[in-house]
Design a protein around this motif. Structure first.
Motif, PDB file in Angstrom:
ATOM      1  N   HIS A   1      62.164  77.636  47.191  1.00 53.23           N
ATOM      2  CA  HIS A   1      61.945  76.255  47.616  1.00 53.23           C
ATOM      3  C   HIS A   1      61.380  75.501  46.416  1.00 53.23           C
ATOM      4  O   HIS A   1      60.829  76.093  45.490  1.00 53.23           O
ATOM      5  CB  HIS A   1      60.940  76.182  48.772  1.00 53.23           C
TER       6      HIS A   1
ATOM      7  N   CYS B   1      61.559  71.130  46.007  1.00 51.97           N
ATOM      8  CA  CYS B   1      61.238  69.738  46.346  1.00 51.97           C
ATOM      9  C   CYS B   1      60.778  69.574  47.791  1.00 51.97           C
ATOM     10  O   CYS B   1      59.980  68.703  48.102  1.00 51.97           O
ATOM     11  CB  CYS B   1      62.462  68.851  46.112  1.00 51.97           C
ATOM     12  N   ARG B   2      61.294  70.377  48.680  1.00 50.65           N
ATOM     13  CA  ARG B   2      61.041  70.283  50.128  1.00 50.65           C
ATOM     14  C   ARG B   2      61.398  68.919  50.686  1.00 50.65           C
ATOM     15  O   ARG B   2      60.794  68.442  51.644  1.00 50.65           O
ATOM     16  CB  ARG B   2      59.585  70.647  50.453  1.00 50.65           C
TER      17      ARG B   2
ATOM     18  N   GLY C   1      65.035  68.014  50.381  1.00 55.40           N
ATOM     19  CA  GLY C   1      66.495  67.983  50.453  1.00 55.40           C
ATOM     20  C   GLY C   1      67.212  67.472  49.224  1.00 55.40           C
ATOM     21  O   GLY C   1      68.367  67.047  49.316  1.00 55.40           O
TER      22      GLY C   1
ATOM     23  N   CYS D   1      66.700  69.113  45.782  1.00 51.21           N
ATOM     24  CA  CYS D   1      66.793  70.001  44.619  1.00 51.21           C
ATOM     25  C   CYS D   1      67.781  71.142  44.804  1.00 51.21           C
ATOM     26  O   CYS D   1      68.322  71.665  43.840  1.00 51.21           O
ATOM     27  CB  CYS D   1      65.418  70.560  44.273  1.00 51.21           C
TER      28      CYS D   1
ATOM     29  N   THR E   1      69.342  70.572  54.443  1.00 49.69           N
ATOM     30  CA  THR E   1      68.929  71.796  53.775  1.00 49.69           C
ATOM     31  C   THR E   1      67.864  72.468  54.650  1.00 49.69           C
ATOM     32  O   THR E   1      67.394  71.862  55.623  1.00 49.69           O
ATOM     33  CB  THR E   1      68.313  71.460  52.402  1.00 49.69           C
TER      34      THR E   1
ATOM     35  N   CYS F   1      64.782  73.077  54.022  1.00 53.95           N
ATOM     36  CA  CYS F   1      63.495  72.368  54.009  1.00 53.95           C
ATOM     37  C   CYS F   1      63.501  71.168  54.949  1.00 53.95           C
ATOM     38  O   CYS F   1      62.448  70.666  55.330  1.00 53.95           O
ATOM     39  CB  CYS F   1      63.119  71.948  52.588  1.00 53.95           C
TER      40      CYS F   1
HETATM   41  S1  FES Z   1      63.479  72.703  48.682  1.00 54.64           S
HETATM   42 FE1  FES Z   1      64.619  71.234  47.540  1.00 54.64          FE
HETATM   43  S2  FES Z   1      66.379  70.986  48.803  1.00 54.64           S
HETATM   44 FE2  FES Z   1      65.124  72.274  50.028  1.00 54.64          FE
END
Ligand code: FES
Ligand code: HEM
Ligand code: SF4
Lengths: 228, 256
Positions: free
Chosen positions: B62, B64-65, B67, B69, B88, B90
């Motif tokens: 994981h 960016c959390r 959606g 990266c 995604t 996250c």
């Molecule tokens: S952690 Fe970046 S897209 Fe899910």
């Protein structure tokens, strides 16, 4: 062509689709001729005579067809093996029906079923034909009564209910193969268009239902009406 | 908006010490999970529990959390990025699950994405495909021409932009029954092929990227369309058709 074309994934996909197109055209032609057997025995005999004696068809198209079928078969198996190797460990839980059709996921299985049918088909029609012509050397295309033998031979094959059943079942698998295959071949050669692809998909479903259903009709017709 | 509640779940998670070891599914009970938490927050909660029990936490990717990266992965209950579309992992929320559910969590399964540890896979095969041709060469001497100086038809710009939305997450490979990377590679080929700047190197690009893709051990597309359904960025298989066209003409015209 660049050297790697026939070894690359995309190149092979394109060759697979081209052989698929070729088989689709062949099947249509085969269907039209078989349909004649329902309409008129004489017409069927005449066309069969033409197909069986015309040198272009016998010595050019027949080898091309054999090559086409074998190519499609071998390439299909090769691609399938590579695809299996690309995922050696399966998911413990998988839900593919959410995102794709059964037909699209089982082309190798429906294809192999068609191949088994083709073996029977060759045993029934093609091997005897080759034997009569090239081993026994009988090029007359006539039976003992001096009539064309094609229609009679056709009827003879559709008397056994088990064989007729196998024929019908095989065409169900062919239908499943083509439900995905027809439109897939267009995508493989790069033909995807917001306007035309929906039409191609409809045409594909029509072809995949109508042609196999027609073959089944022909088999049942001869079995139920003529052979008894 | 749904109201938040707490649920109790059973997790079946793939545990694997390292790339060499065999690995297996382990069962964990996790209570009081807020339905407002994201799936990754739920895994954080599990890891906290595991650490408190002096056990090894579950490794998962994981960054960016939010959606953008493409780092988070996970095959959840038989679907890439779990039971929702256009997202995604996250962005997946626990409100998609019910009290008492059993949730299977597995890594992407692909020869070209070997498992490194637990749920973490090595996606550097994507990087190598990019390096093989997923770029345009520009003069960086300081006299670079402004990209906007070259007119681009709006329709092409839109399609290139849609293709460029790919975040390289690998869900397309994970969900494809053939482990094929054609959606990813075709998005990368298309985003350049559609623009004048990308046309210069178009021939070599598609040949090199496809060659690298094949070398990495990805499978062959059979046009099931699963990838575009599961892709978090809605990349269309129109791009695969475009790549096949590009490949065909590049093969016919290239000297190589
Ligand atoms: S952690 Fe970046 S897209 Fe899910
Ligand atoms: C000999 C038995 C056959 C086998 C083993 C077989 C196998 C396959 C396989 C495995 C595929 C999928 C390949 C891929 O998408 O990469 C395929 C595609 C296809 N097949 Fe067959 N097949 C057979 C017979 C036929 C016949 C008789 C027809 C037509 C009349 C046909 C038409 C097609 C078409 C149109 C495609 C789609 C090509 C594409 O996706 O690009 N096949 N076949
Ligand atoms: S095409 Fe979609 S699913 Fe595949 S890597 Fe790109 S964003 Fe992920």
């Amino acid at each position: 062509m660049s050297q790697g074309f026939s070894k690359s994934s995309v190149g092979r996909k394109i060759l697979m689709a081209l052989s698929g197109f070729f088989l689709l055209i062949f099947l249509l032609q085969h269907f039209v001729i078989n349909m004649l057997s329902v309409i008129s025995a004489d017409a069927f005999n005449d066309v069969s005579f033409f197909m069986g004696t015309n040198p272009l068809i016998q010595y050019l198209m027949q080898p091309v067809l054999l090559f086409g079928v074998l190519f499609h078969f071998i390439m299909g198996i090769t691609l399938e093996r590579q695809n299996k190797a690309a995922r050696p460990i399966q998911y413990a839980v998988n839900n593919p029906s959410f995102n794709s059709s059964w037909m699209s996921r089982n082309m190798a299985i429906t294809g192999l079923t068609i191949f088994l049918f083709l073996a029977l088909h060759f045993y029934d029609f093609w091997f005897p034909e080759i034997k009569t012509k090239f081993i026994d050397g009988d090029m007359t295309e006539l039976n003992a009564n001096g009539e064309f033998r094609f229609y009679e031979e056709l009827l003879h094959k559709f008397t056994n209910p088990i064989r007729v059943g196998i024929y019908c079942l095989a065409f169900v698998f062919l239908s499943l193969h083509l439900m995905h295959g027809f439109q897939s071949a267009f995508q493989s050669v790069g033909l995807n268009h917001r306007k035309y692809t929906p039409i191609i998909k409809k045409l594909g479903t029509l072809y995949a239902v109508a042609i196999p259903a027609g073959f089944i009709f022909i088999a049942l017709y001869h079995f139920l009406i003529n052979a008894h | 908006m749904s109201t938040t509640k707490n649920i109790n779940i059973t997790l079946k998670i793939w545990r694997q010490k390292n790339a060499q070891s065999k690995g297996n599914l382990e069962t964990y009970q996790l209570n009081n999970v807020s339905t407002s938490s994201s799936f990754l927050e739920m895994l954080d909660q599990l890891n906290e529990q595991l650490v408190n029990e002096r056990k090894e936490p579950v490794a998962f990717d994981h960054d960016c959390r939010e959606g953008i990266c493409g780092m988070c992965s996970l095959y959840i209950n038989g679907r890439a990025h779990g039971p929702d579309t256009g997202i995604t992992t996250c962005q997946l929320h626990m409100r998609m699950f019910n009290d008492g559910d059993t949730i299977y969590v597995e890594p992407w399964r692909s020869t070209a994405f070997p498992v490194i540890k637990d749920l973490v896979v090595d996606r550097s095969s994507f990087d190598r495909i990019q390096q093989a041709g997923g770029f345009v060469s520009v003069n960086t001497s300081g006299r670079t021409m402004d990209a906007n100086a070259i007119p681009v038809p709006k329709a092409d710009a839109d399609k290139a932009f849609e293709a460029a939305a790919c975040i390289g997450c690998g869900a397309c490979v994970a969900t494809c029954k053939n482990g094929s990377a054609m959606l990813f590679v075709s998005a990368k080929v298309s985003q350049f092929a559609l623009l004048p700047q990308g046309k210069v190197e178009a021939t070599d690009r598609v040949l090199n990227m496809v060659r690298q893709m094949d070398e990495e051990g990805f499978g062959n597309c059979t046009n099931t369309g699963a990838c575009e359904v599961e892709c978090p960025k809605g990349i269309s298989i129109e791009n695969i058709a475009r790549m096949n066209r590009e490949y065909l003409s590049a093969s016919a015209t290239s000297d190589k």
